[in-house]
Every structure is written in C-alpha cells, then in structure tokens.
Design an enzyme around this catalytic site. Structure first.
Site, mmCIF file in Angstrom:
data_model
loop_
_atom_site.group_PDB
_atom_site.id
_atom_site.type_symbol
_atom_site.label_atom_id
_atom_site.label_comp_id
_atom_site.label_asym_id
_atom_site.label_seq_id
_atom_site.Cartn_x
_atom_site.Cartn_y
_atom_site.Cartn_z
ATOM 1 N N ASP A 24 -20.021 34.646 68.602
ATOM 2 C CA ASP A 24 -18.792 34.914 69.331
ATOM 3 C C ASP A 24 -17.597 34.405 68.505
ATOM 4 O OD1 ASP A 24 -17.770 35.782 72.174
ATOM 5 O OD2 ASP A 24 -16.839 33.827 71.870
ATOM 6 N N TYR A 71 -10.174 42.203 78.913
ATOM 7 C CA TYR A 71 -10.137 40.750 79.080
ATOM 8 C C TYR A 71 -9.368 40.044 77.968
ATOM 9 C CZ TYR A 71 -13.527 39.708 75.379
ATOM 10 O OH TYR A 71 -14.131 39.549 74.155
ATOM 11 N N TYR A 128 -7.812 33.186 71.569
ATOM 12 C CA TYR A 128 -7.336 34.545 71.815
ATOM 13 C C TYR A 128 -5.824 34.639 71.602
ATOM 14 C CZ TYR A 128 -11.887 35.151 74.105
ATOM 15 O OH TYR A 128 -13.237 35.216 74.372
ATOM 16 N N HIS A 155 -24.890 39.250 75.534
ATOM 17 C CA HIS A 155 -23.977 38.608 74.596
ATOM 18 C C HIS A 155 -24.386 37.192 74.191
ATOM 19 C CE1 HIS A 155 -20.247 37.826 72.495
ATOM 20 N NE2 HIS A 155 -20.022 36.756 73.249
#
Length: 314
Positions: free
Chosen positions: A101, A150, A228, A293
C-alpha cells in the site's frame, strides 16, 4: 526463537518506533494505511526463522512513531529520509525491501532515490506508476474517478477525520480491513457507511483489531491521511526523476480482488509490458486468487513464502 523486540530510534529529526527480530541479512518492511508495523507480524516471525533480520517500523504519522501535523511533512523525501537514517543508525548498508500500500509507494521512491541501499524489492498491491509531468496525481484521479473517490475524500483536513471518528476505532478498523469489493471505492457518504462484518475472517482476530484500535485510538488517522494530502507536493518535488526507471531486482504481488488491481488501465499496464519498461529488473508478477487488498495479513503464509523464495537468491 526470540520474541519481537521494540525500540525507538531517532532519525531525520523525529523518533521512529521499530519492531525487529532475528539476525542475518536485513529485510525492511513498510506498512500501508490504516496499518502499523503489526501488519507484518507474520512475515517478521517467518523471515527471522529463515535466518534474516526482519525490521518493521511504524512509519512517521503512525503508531508509536512521531505524528507531525502538517501534510507537507509526509513527502517521499521525508519518509525515505527517515528510513535511510534508520538504517544508518542500525549500521545496515543494504536491505531487502518489502512494501505494501503506501509502504509500497514509499518503497518505489526508496528504490528511485537510493537504489544503492537496496538488494532487491518485493512490493505488494501498489504497482509503480511513473510520474506524469503534464498533470498532477490528484487532478488525474479526479478526472478519472471523480470527487467521491476515497483518495479525493481524504484531501480536506477534518472531513475524513470526522468520517472515521463517526464510529468507534475498533469498528472502523473492522470495516476497513475486511473490505473485499474489488471495484474502486466511490464513497459519497463516507466510510462509516461500509458494512461491519458480523464475524471476523479467519486471518483477523479480535486481538489484532484491539491492537490496531489501541494505537489509532491514541493518534487518530490524520498522520495516515497526510500521505494522501501530500501527493501533489510530492509530485512537484519529484520532477527531477521524471522518466527514471526503478533499477533493482523486483517481484510484485497482488490479490485478484484488490481494488488497486481493478483501477482503470491497471491490469493492462501490469501485464501488457508497460510495467516492465518502467521496472526493467522486474522478475515476476504474482496474482493471488481470492485475495483482496490487505494481502500480507490475509494470505500471510503465502506472502511470507513468496518473499523468502525471492530474496534467498541474492
């Protein structure tokens, strides 16, 4: 075998919590969101039993490592700087690098910035995406998947925090870690609307949830959201690496139910030759059927074995 040891290491102006076990060639594990060093608990024990020194930090912003408030403190330059300082502190010249990730993203950057410190790379879930000089990542994501994706929903400070805080931390962790819908999550009404599993899957225990919840209950999720929020700044700062290749021996592993694998164009890029052009020393792509995931936890033994089978050659 000895138990996993915990320490706090000063590096790059902050303190990083590190879990480690074993002796021998070093393997550095980088976790994703919303995760911790604990996500690698199975791999740490497995690799240590095979004669490796397994090391898994809480990345900055997570767990028992320092949480910095500003998104501008979460570029790959900061993260890789933390890791280089960590290795220097431990007296380690080169490592086998394993990421998942956001940890996979940072592992790609690590190999881009400092390939001299990496023997080989095993990355999970997130393939290498070369820098597009003509459009920023956030603008590209909005164009492709819209404002309710998201990634976009996490951008505005306070909004995502309120969403994740709308239920207790343990419930949010259950919702997030057990997601199995391979379609990209378009979530107009927030993550609180995700179903909470009635029972946990066999690979996830209440004890696991309690550990994650205890840490995120103290820190909140802002540190993770800041990865992010730093995306476009990171894009600006990595301009000098436009067109650069990843030049370390690499293995890539992804679950066939992973939503990243189902992003528009991802499969074609991964299997159609584009990935190999950008990562010329890519030796193998492994797609694990029935895996979503959080593959390093869901398929712990399979992932541990695949990592070992690759790195033992070097």
């Amino acid at each position: 075998m000895n138990k996993i040891q915990h320490s706090t290491i000063p590096t790059n102006g902050i303190n990083i919590h590190v879990a480690s076990i074993g002796s021998g060639p070093a393997v550095l594990f980088l976790h994703g969101f919303p995760e911790l060093w604990y996500s690698w608990r199975h791999q740490l024990l497995f690799l240590a039993s095979k004669g490796f020194r397994a090391i898994a930090p809480d990345l900055r912003g997570f767990g028992d490592s320092d949480v910095l408030p500003s998104p501008s403190s979460y570029t790959p330059h900061h993260i890789v700087g933390d890791l280089i300082g960590l290795l220097d502190h431990l007296g380690i010249d080169q490592v086998f690098l394993v990421g998942h990730d956001w940890g996979a993203m940072m592992a790609w950057y690590f190999c881009l910035f400092r390939p001299d410190r990496v023997k080989a790379l095993v990355n999970l879930s997130v393939h290498y995406t070369p820098r597009n000089p003509s459009i920023s990542p956030l603008a590209g994501v909005r164009l492709l998947l819209g404002d309710n994706f998201y990634f976009c929903k996490f951008q505005e400070p306070g909004v995502a925090e309120a969403d994740f805080g709308s239920v207790d931390t343990a419930t949010m962790m259950k919702k997030f870690l057990t997601m199995r819908d391979p379609s990209p999550p378009i979530i107009p009404n927030g993550f609180k609307t995700l179903a909470t599993p009635e029972t946990l899957p066999p690979w996830l225990t209440e004890e696991d949830i309690d550990y994650f919840a205890s840490k995120f209950g103290k820190t909140g999720f802002t540190g993770g959201f800041n990865y992010y929020r730093a995306t476009d700044l990171s894009w600006e700062l990595t301009g000098p690496w436009t067109g650069a290749q990843i030049k370390v021996p690499t293995k890539f592993i992804v679950g066939d139910l992973d939503m990243v694998y189902h992003l528009p164009g991802a499969k074609e890029y991964i299997h159609g030759g584009g990935f190999k052009k950008k990562v010329p020393l890519l030796e193998e792509v492994v797609v694990i059927e029935g895996a979503a995931h959080f593959i390093n936890q869901e398929k712990a033994y399979d992932i541990s074995s695949l990592i070992y089978d690759f790195i033992k050659k070097f």
